[in-house]
Design an enzyme around this catalytic site. Structure first.
Site, PDB file in Angstrom:
ATOM      1  CB  THR A  10      53.060  19.492  19.973  1.00  0.00           C
ATOM      2  OG1 THR A  10      54.035  19.219  19.274  1.00  0.00           O
ATOM      3  CG2 THR A  10      53.212  20.057  21.433  1.00  0.00           C
ATOM      4  NE  ARG A  34      54.378  22.790  17.397  1.00  0.00           N
ATOM      5  CZ  ARG A  34      53.948  22.060  16.303  1.00  0.00           C
ATOM      6  NH1 ARG A  34      53.447  22.797  15.300  1.00  0.00           N
ATOM      7  NH2 ARG A  34      54.429  20.822  16.396  1.00  0.00           N
ATOM      8  CG  ASP A  59      64.688  23.313  21.672  1.00  0.00           C
ATOM      9  OD1 ASP A  59      65.118  22.134  21.232  1.00  0.00           O
ATOM     10  OD2 ASP A  59      64.706  24.208  20.792  1.00  0.00           O
ATOM     11  CB  VAL A  60      64.515  17.616  22.887  1.00  0.00           C
ATOM     12  CG1 VAL A  60      63.279  16.879  23.387  1.00  0.00           C
ATOM     13  CG2 VAL A  60      64.816  17.463  21.459  1.00  0.00           C
ATOM     14  CE1 TYR A 151      64.579  12.815   9.891  1.00  0.00           C
ATOM     15  CE2 TYR A 151      64.295  11.281   8.070  1.00  0.00           C
ATOM     16  CZ  TYR A 151      64.197  11.740   9.362  1.00  0.00           C
ATOM     17  OH  TYR A 151      63.053  10.968   9.863  1.00  0.00           O
ATOM     18  N   GLY A 182      58.481   4.065   7.857  1.00  0.00           N
ATOM     19  CA  GLY A 182      58.464   4.841   6.505  1.00  0.00           C
ATOM     20  C   GLY A 182      57.584   5.857   6.509  1.00  0.00           C
ATOM     21  CD  GLU A 187      51.621  19.415  12.724  1.00  0.00           C
ATOM     22  OE1 GLU A 187      52.437  20.426  13.194  1.00  0.00           O
ATOM     23  OE2 GLU A 187      50.529  19.589  13.500  1.00  0.00           O
ATOM     24  CG  PHE A 188      58.270  14.178   8.676  1.00  0.00           C
ATOM     25  CD1 PHE A 188      59.488  13.946   9.607  1.00  0.00           C
ATOM     26  CD2 PHE A 188      58.613  13.897   7.032  1.00  0.00           C
ATOM     27  CE1 PHE A 188      60.734  13.569   9.375  1.00  0.00           C
ATOM     28  CE2 PHE A 188      59.997  13.585   6.871  1.00  0.00           C
ATOM     29  CZ  PHE A 188      61.003  13.264   7.934  1.00  0.00           C
TER      30      PHE A 188
HETATM   31  P1  NDP Z   1      55.723  15.914  13.613  1.00  0.00           P
HETATM   32  O1  NDP Z   1      56.071  17.109  12.792  1.00  0.00           O
HETATM   33  O2  NDP Z   1      54.327  15.694  13.198  1.00  0.00           O
HETATM   34  O3  NDP Z   1      56.019  15.831  14.916  1.00  0.00           O
HETATM   35  C1  NDP Z   1      57.148  16.027  15.553  1.00  0.00           C
HETATM   36  C2  NDP Z   1      57.108  16.421  16.996  1.00  0.00           C
HETATM   37  O4  NDP Z   1      58.512  16.438  17.419  1.00  0.00           O
HETATM   38  C3  NDP Z   1      56.422  17.600  17.268  1.00  0.00           C
HETATM   39  O5  NDP Z   1      55.487  17.243  18.529  1.00  0.00           O
HETATM   40  C4  NDP Z   1      57.427  18.734  17.747  1.00  0.00           C
HETATM   41  O6  NDP Z   1      56.981  19.269  18.776  1.00  0.00           O
HETATM   42  C5  NDP Z   1      58.570  17.887  18.251  1.00  0.00           C
HETATM   43  N1  NDP Z   1      59.839  18.470  18.106  1.00  0.00           N
HETATM   44  C6  NDP Z   1      60.501  18.656  16.988  1.00  0.00           C
HETATM   45  N2  NDP Z   1      61.720  19.478  17.373  1.00  0.00           N
HETATM   46  C7  NDP Z   1      61.640  19.601  18.755  1.00  0.00           C
HETATM   47  C8  NDP Z   1      62.756  19.887  19.832  1.00  0.00           C
HETATM   48  N3  NDP Z   1      63.673  20.614  19.338  1.00  0.00           N
HETATM   49  N4  NDP Z   1      62.406  19.861  20.891  1.00  0.00           N
HETATM   50  C9  NDP Z   1      61.295  19.315  21.397  1.00  0.00           C
HETATM   51  N5  NDP Z   1      60.142  18.810  20.728  1.00  0.00           N
HETATM   52  C10 NDP Z   1      60.460  18.851  19.277  1.00  0.00           C
HETATM   53  O7  NDP Z   1      56.238  14.660  13.058  1.00  0.00           O
HETATM   54  P2  NDP Z   1      56.326  12.913  13.061  1.00  0.00           P
HETATM   55  O8  NDP Z   1      55.272  12.825  14.031  1.00  0.00           O
HETATM   56  O9  NDP Z   1      56.074  12.452  11.767  1.00  0.00           O
HETATM   57  O10 NDP Z   1      57.645  12.617  13.529  1.00  0.00           O
HETATM   58  C11 NDP Z   1      58.069  12.139  14.713  1.00  0.00           C
HETATM   59  C12 NDP Z   1      59.400  11.246  14.717  1.00  0.00           C
HETATM   60  O11 NDP Z   1      59.172  10.246  13.733  1.00  0.00           O
HETATM   61  C13 NDP Z   1      60.326  12.282  14.375  1.00  0.00           C
HETATM   62  O12 NDP Z   1      61.451  11.814  15.043  1.00  0.00           O
HETATM   63  C14 NDP Z   1      60.735  11.864  12.811  1.00  0.00           C
HETATM   64  O13 NDP Z   1      62.039  12.222  12.297  1.00  0.00           O
HETATM   65  C15 NDP Z   1      60.291  10.286  12.798  1.00  0.00           C
HETATM   66  N6  NDP Z   1      59.916   9.949  11.634  1.00  0.00           N
HETATM   67  C16 NDP Z   1      58.770  10.379  10.898  1.00  0.00           C
HETATM   68  C17 NDP Z   1      58.075   9.736   9.586  1.00  0.00           C
HETATM   69  C18 NDP Z   1      57.346  10.382   8.794  1.00  0.00           C
HETATM   70  O14 NDP Z   1      57.087  10.001   7.556  1.00  0.00           O
HETATM   71  N7  NDP Z   1      56.261  11.196   9.370  1.00  0.00           N
HETATM   72  C19 NDP Z   1      58.647   8.469   9.109  1.00  0.00           C
HETATM   73  C20 NDP Z   1      59.960   7.855   9.971  1.00  0.00           C
HETATM   74  C21 NDP Z   1      60.259   8.580  11.058  1.00  0.00           C
HETATM   75  P3  NDP Z   1      57.142  20.935  18.707  1.00  0.00           P
HETATM   76  O15 NDP Z   1      56.983  21.465  17.380  1.00  0.00           O
HETATM   77  O16 NDP Z   1      55.910  21.546  19.680  1.00  0.00           O
HETATM   78  O17 NDP Z   1      58.534  21.144  19.357  1.00  0.00           O
HETATM   79  C1  8X3 Z   2      60.449  10.010   7.502  1.00  0.00           C
HETATM   80  C2  8X3 Z   2      60.669   9.081   6.297  1.00  0.00           C
HETATM   81  O1  8X3 Z   2      61.508   8.709   3.943  1.00  0.00           O
HETATM   82  O2  8X3 Z   2      61.096  11.043   4.445  1.00  0.00           O
HETATM   83  O3  8X3 Z   2      61.753   9.640   8.426  1.00  0.00           O
HETATM   84  O4  8X3 Z   2      62.986   9.886   5.298  1.00  0.00           O
HETATM   85  S1  8X3 Z   2      61.298   9.740   5.138  1.00  0.00           S
END
Ligand code: NDP
Ligand code: 8X3
Length: 250
Positions: A10, A34, A59-60, A151, A182, A187-188
């Site tokens: 999403t 969502r 929800d996973v 985390y 990295g 939206e992280f």
């Molecule tokens: P976003 O927040 O943009 O996306 C996260 C996605 O995960 C959303 O689609 C959300 O969907 C889904 N999600 C979260 N919790 C659940 C749940 N319980 N069940 C189902 N779906 C879930 O973040 P990113 O795209 O950045 O993150 C994606 C992955 O990459 C994550 O694993 C994150 O830890 C990892 N990551 C991110 C980094 C960064 O800097 N952005 C760097 C390294 C790794 P919804 O809310 O609709 O459920």
């Molecule tokens: C997301 C990158 O540096 O915020 O995994 O942990 S960091």
């Protein structure tokens, strides 16, 4: 057409992967919690790329829901060539002795247990002697940083389970790849800092962070290598980031 299932599609990496694979004519299973966003993305992918898209809202963290959703897949979706385990999140950035225990539970249940549940639910649908799982880890799974405690632990666990899956699933001909990004602007950080835009924006200010499309490109590269080639472990950062916490803005 080959089929890819992408969790957490999403927003961020998952959505970018859905667009990348759809633009290359994969049929796509997208998942997330969502539903409205899922349905909008499904419609857009079908319209823009002329592919089939199935949106699964769950929800996973919910073990039974994950099992039931995949057990009930329509017949035409019952061969899945690639699973991208991407759904995940960080919640809070606090010292170990001050962090919220509910945040810890949710990160462990999503980033580790959710990945395990989805993988087990999808395994029966891989083609005979084939299939590929890409797990999205993090540089936080390679090094720990201050106030990253749980985390970082969940992403170290993703690193470990990716290695274990690669060994145990080899007898079925399944590839397992871990991609460890990295800092990437998605939206992280809004999720991590619970809607505090000031804190979220500060994470990406003063340097050029990765984009979601960069990670989708890397996933596409890993997914399209010949059958005898598997990228096991890929760490990818923006040029300004030297390791999991050092950027040249410091
Ligand atoms: P976003 O927040 O943009 O996306 C996260 C996605 O995960 C959303 O689609 C959300 O969907 C889904 N999600 C979260 N919790 C659940 C749940 N319980 N069940 C189902 N779906 C879930 O973040 P990113 O795209 O950045 O993150 C994606 C992955 O990459 C994550 O694993 C994150 O830890 C990892 N990551 C991110 C980094 C960064 O800097 N952005 C760097 C390294 C790794 P919804 O809310 O609709 O459920
Ligand atoms: C997301 C990158 O540096 O915020 O995994 O942990 S960091």
């Amino acid at each position: 057409m080959p089929i890819v299932a992408i969790t957490g599609a999403t927003s961020g990496f998952g959505k970018a992967c859905a667009e990348k694979f759809a633009s290359n004519k994969y049929d796509i299973i997208i998942t997330g919690r969502r539903n409205e966003r899922l349905q909008d993305i499904r419609e857009q992918l079908e319209k823009d790329f002329g592919i089939r898209c199935l949106a699964l809202c769950f929800d996973v963290q919910e073990r039974n829901a994950v099992k039931e959703i995949f057990a009930g897949l329509p017949d035409e979706w019952k061969v899945i060539d690639l699973l991208i385990n991407n759904a995940g999140l960080a919640l809070g950035r606090d010292y170990f002795d001050e962090a919220d225990l509910d945040d810890w539970d949710q990160m462990i249940d999503t980033n580790l247990k959710g990945l395990l549940y989805v993988s087990r639910a999808v395994l029966p649908y891989f083609p005979d002697k084939g299939g590929h799982i890409i797990n999205i880890g993090s540089t936080a799974g390679k090094e720990v940083y201050e106030k990253g405690n749980v985390y970082c632990a969940t992403k170290h666990a993703v690193d470990a389970i990716s290695k274990a899956m690669r060994i145990d699933l080899l007898r079925h001909g399944i590839k397992v790849t871990a991609i460890h990004p990295g800092a990437a602007e998605t939206e992280f950080s809004m999720v991590r800092f619970k809607g505090d835009t000031g804190k979220a924006d500060a994470v990406y200010s003063g340097y050029k962070a990765l984009t979601a499309a960069d990670i989708a490109d890397a996933a596409w590269y890993c997914a399209t290598l010949p059958p005898h080639v598997c990228i096991n472990d890929l760490v990818i950062t923006c040029t300004a980031q030297a390791n999991s916490f050092y950027t040249d803005k410091q």
